[in-house]
Every structure is written in structure tokens, then in C-alpha cells.
Design an enzyme around this catalytic site. Structure first.
Site, PDB file in Angstrom:
ATOM      1  N   SER A  13       0.833  -1.213   0.000  1.00 14.45           N
ATOM      2  CA  SER A  13       0.000   0.000   0.000  1.00 14.45           C
ATOM      3  C   SER A  13       0.868   1.264   0.000  1.00 14.45           C
ATOM      4  CB  SER A  13      -0.988   0.000   1.172  1.00 14.45           C
ATOM      5  OG  SER A  13      -0.332   0.258   2.387  1.00 14.45           O
ATOM      6  N   LYS A  65      23.517 -13.491   1.955  1.00 10.57           N
ATOM      7  CA  LYS A  65      22.901 -12.178   1.739  1.00 10.57           C
ATOM      8  C   LYS A  65      23.707 -11.396   0.710  1.00 10.57           C
ATOM      9  CE  LYS A  65      21.265  -9.922   5.427  1.00 10.57           C
ATOM     10  NZ  LYS A  65      19.890  -9.407   5.455  1.00 10.57           N
ATOM     11  N   MET A  90      10.778  -6.664   4.787  1.00 11.78           N
ATOM     12  CA  MET A  90      10.985  -7.225   6.119  1.00 11.78           C
ATOM     13  C   MET A  90      12.299  -8.010   6.233  1.00 11.78           C
ATOM     14  SD  MET A  90       8.485  -5.723   7.366  1.00 11.78           S
ATOM     15  CE  MET A  90       7.970  -6.291   8.979  1.00 11.78           C
ATOM     16  N   ARG A  91      13.360  -7.423   5.711  1.00  8.70           N
ATOM     17  CA  ARG A  91      14.669  -8.041   5.766  1.00  8.70           C
ATOM     18  C   ARG A  91      15.694  -6.978   6.130  1.00  8.70           C
ATOM     19  NH1 ARG A  91      15.708 -12.957   3.846  1.00  8.70           N
ATOM     20  NH2 ARG A  91      13.664 -13.594   3.149  1.00  8.70           N
ATOM     21  N   LEU A  92      16.686  -7.382   6.911  1.00  9.71           N
ATOM     22  CA  LEU A  92      17.745  -6.448   7.266  1.00  9.71           C
ATOM     23  C   LEU A  92      18.601  -6.174   6.026  1.00  9.71           C
ATOM     24  CD1 LEU A  92      18.259  -5.261  10.065  1.00  9.71           C
ATOM     25  CD2 LEU A  92      19.968  -7.054  10.435  1.00  9.71           C
ATOM     26  N   ASN A 107      13.533   4.285   4.988  1.00  9.06           N
ATOM     27  CA  ASN A 107      12.578   3.287   5.467  1.00  9.06           C
ATOM     28  C   ASN A 107      11.413   3.971   6.170  1.00  9.06           C
ATOM     29  OD1 ASN A 107      11.606   0.630   6.179  1.00  9.06           O
ATOM     30  ND2 ASN A 107      12.435   0.900   8.248  1.00  9.06           N
ATOM     31  N   HIS A 109       8.442   3.082   9.189  1.00  4.19           N
ATOM     32  CA  HIS A 109       8.143   2.107  10.243  1.00  4.19           C
ATOM     33  C   HIS A 109       6.920   2.577  11.033  1.00  4.19           C
ATOM     34  CE1 HIS A 109       9.005  -1.150  12.985  1.00  4.19           C
ATOM     35  NE2 HIS A 109       8.772  -0.317  13.974  1.00  4.19           N
TER      36      HIS A 109
HETATM   37  C1  GAR Z   1       3.970  -0.691   6.782  1.00  7.77           C
HETATM   38  O1  GAR Z   1       3.152  -0.451   7.911  1.00  7.77           O
HETATM   39  C2  GAR Z   1       5.416  -0.386   7.104  1.00  7.77           C
HETATM   40  O2  GAR Z   1       5.579   0.710   7.941  1.00  7.77           O
HETATM   41  C3  GAR Z   1       5.847  -1.666   7.773  1.00  7.77           C
HETATM   42  O3  GAR Z   1       5.258  -2.666   6.977  1.00  7.77           O
HETATM   43  C4  GAR Z   1       4.007  -2.185   6.479  1.00  7.77           C
HETATM   44  C5  GAR Z   1       3.922  -2.462   5.005  1.00  7.77           C
HETATM   45  O4  GAR Z   1       2.636  -2.147   4.501  1.00  7.77           O
HETATM   46  N1  GAR Z   1       7.279  -1.766   7.860  1.00  7.77           N
HETATM   47  C6  GAR Z   1       7.938  -2.282   8.893  1.00  7.77           C
HETATM   48  O5  GAR Z   1       7.388  -2.782   9.862  1.00  7.77           O
HETATM   49  C7  GAR Z   1       9.453  -2.197   8.817  1.00  7.77           C
HETATM   50  N2  GAR Z   1      10.062  -2.692   9.999  1.00  7.77           N
HETATM   51  P1  GAR Z   1       2.396  -2.049   2.923  1.00  7.77           P
HETATM   52  O6  GAR Z   1       2.975  -3.327   2.306  1.00  7.77           O
HETATM   53  O7  GAR Z   1       0.907  -2.002   2.755  1.00  7.77           O
HETATM   54  O8  GAR Z   1       3.081  -0.812   2.417  1.00  7.77           O
END
Ligand code: GAR
Length: 187
Positions: A13, A65, A90-92, A107, A109
Site C-alpha cells: 500500500s 545475503k 521485512m529483511r535487514l 525506510n 516504520h
Molecule cells: C507498513 O506499515 C510499514 O511501515 C511496515 O510494513 C508495512 C507495510 O505495509 N514496515 C515495517 O514494519 C518495517 N520494519 P504495505 O505493504 O501495505 O506498504
């Protein structure tokens, strides 16, 4: 236009919000490629709907990696990508990407960092019983959801309601990410 790559592992999204801001002329950027480590993620469908190329990889099929990140760096260099935008990736990020794109990886969060880094930040915040949480946009370093903060915005948690909090956080993310990227790219 600033050439960017969006890295995502999930719904996408945030990717969609950025792409729509570009199409509305609000953000002078071009998404050259969407990179995902989850071939079945909904972000792939979203990217295809916009006609944006997708690079998928499965981390466990690589030796390290370094191996998959080297492949990604080659692809990004080939497309003259200037910035990497993480949107639910969701990867470092490892040394290979960090040294090739130093201070050029951003990024988002779903918490007010440094509170609640890592997975399910919204669930972590609710479990802790905080009354205010929010969204953070930051530059990426070697840590998990660490690095210099560029922007934050707060969301009130009403009655510990997950669905309501989630909806508000996602809406705020879409707005804050676009706005922050605009400032970053205009520098
Ligand atoms: C978002 O809320 C983003 O902030 C989070 O994943 C979601 C992805 O939503 N990221 C993390 O947690 C990073 N540690 P999306 O796929 O709908 O954009």
C-alpha cells in the site's frame, strides 16, 4: 525525476501511495523497479497493474545475503537508481547494499522509533498499552529500524482498538512518506 527502487515484502500500500503521488505530479520521481523477496506478495500485482518492472528473489536459494544483494546492486546500477525506498521490506539490509547506497536508503516504520522496532510494531505498541503511537521515516543503517530520523507523526490509540489504530497509521504513512520523499529528493 529521481530514479528510485521500492523494496517491499507485503501488500504494497505504501508503494501504491508513492506511485499515485508520482502520477498526480506531486512527487518528481520514477519507480524504476519494485524489488521483493516474496514472489506471491500483493505488491507484485500492484506493480504489474502500474506496468512497473518487478525483481523477485527467494533469499534461501542464495548462498548468502551478499549473493542476492550483489545481484540487486547490479540491477539497480543498470537502471541508474539513485534512492532505495523500503516500504514494508521485512529483511535487514546488508553491507553490500549499504556500501553501494550509503545514506541513500530510506525506510518507513509504523511506530515512534526508537520504540517498537522490528515486526508487528502496531501490535507491540497496543500490547504495551501506549496512548500515542505513530509513524517514523528514517535513513537506513546496519540496524533494525535504526538510523537518522527524517520525520515522525503521531496517532492516538483510541480504546486500544487495533483495527482503528491500524487504519489511521496506514493513512498517515502514505501521507508522511510521500511528503518526506519530496523533501529528500528536492535537496
Ligand atoms: C507498513 O506499515 C510499514 O511501515 C511496515 O510494513 C508495512 C507495510 O505495509 N514496515 C515495517 O514494519 C518495517 N520494519 P504495505 O505493504 O501495505 O506498504
Amino acid at each position: 525525476a529521481t530514479k528510485i527502487a521500492i523494496f517491499a515484502s507485503g501488500s504494497g500500500s505504501n508503494f501504491q501511495a508513492i506511485q499515485e503521488a508520482i502520477e498526480r505530479g506531486e512527487l518528481d520521481a520514477k519507480v524504476e523497479v519494485v524489488v521483493t523477496d516474496r514472489p506471491n506478495a500483493f505488491v507484485v500485482t500492484r506493480a504489474e497493474n502500474f506496468g512497473i518492472p518487478v525483481h523477485t528473489f527467494t533469499a534461501k536459494t542464495y548462498e548468502s545475503k551478499e549473493a542476492y544483494e550483489t545481484e540487486i546492486v547490479t540491477l539497480l546500477r543498470d537502471k541508474n537508481v539513485e534512492w532505495i525506498v523500503l516500504a514494508g521490506y521485512m529483511r535487514l539490509i546488508g553491507d553490500t547494499l549499504l556500501s553501494s547506497y550509503t545514506n541513500r536508503i530510506v525506510n518507513i516504520h509504523p511506530s515512534l522509533l526508537p520504540s517498537f522496532p522490528g515486526k508487528d510494531a502496531i501490535g507491540q505498541a497496543l500490547a504495551h498499552g501506549v496512548k500515542v503511537t505513530g509513524v517514523t521515516v528514517h535513513l537506513v543503517d546496519e540496524g533494525m529500524d535504526t538510523g537518522p530520523i527524517l520525520a515522525q507523526a503521531a496517532v492516538e490509540v483510541v480504546d486500544g482498538n487495533r483495527e482503528e489504530t491500524e487504519t489511521r497509521i496506514h493513512a498517515l504513512e502514505h501521507e508522511l512518506y510521500t511528503k518526506t520523499l519530496k523533501q529528500l529528493f528536492e535537496k
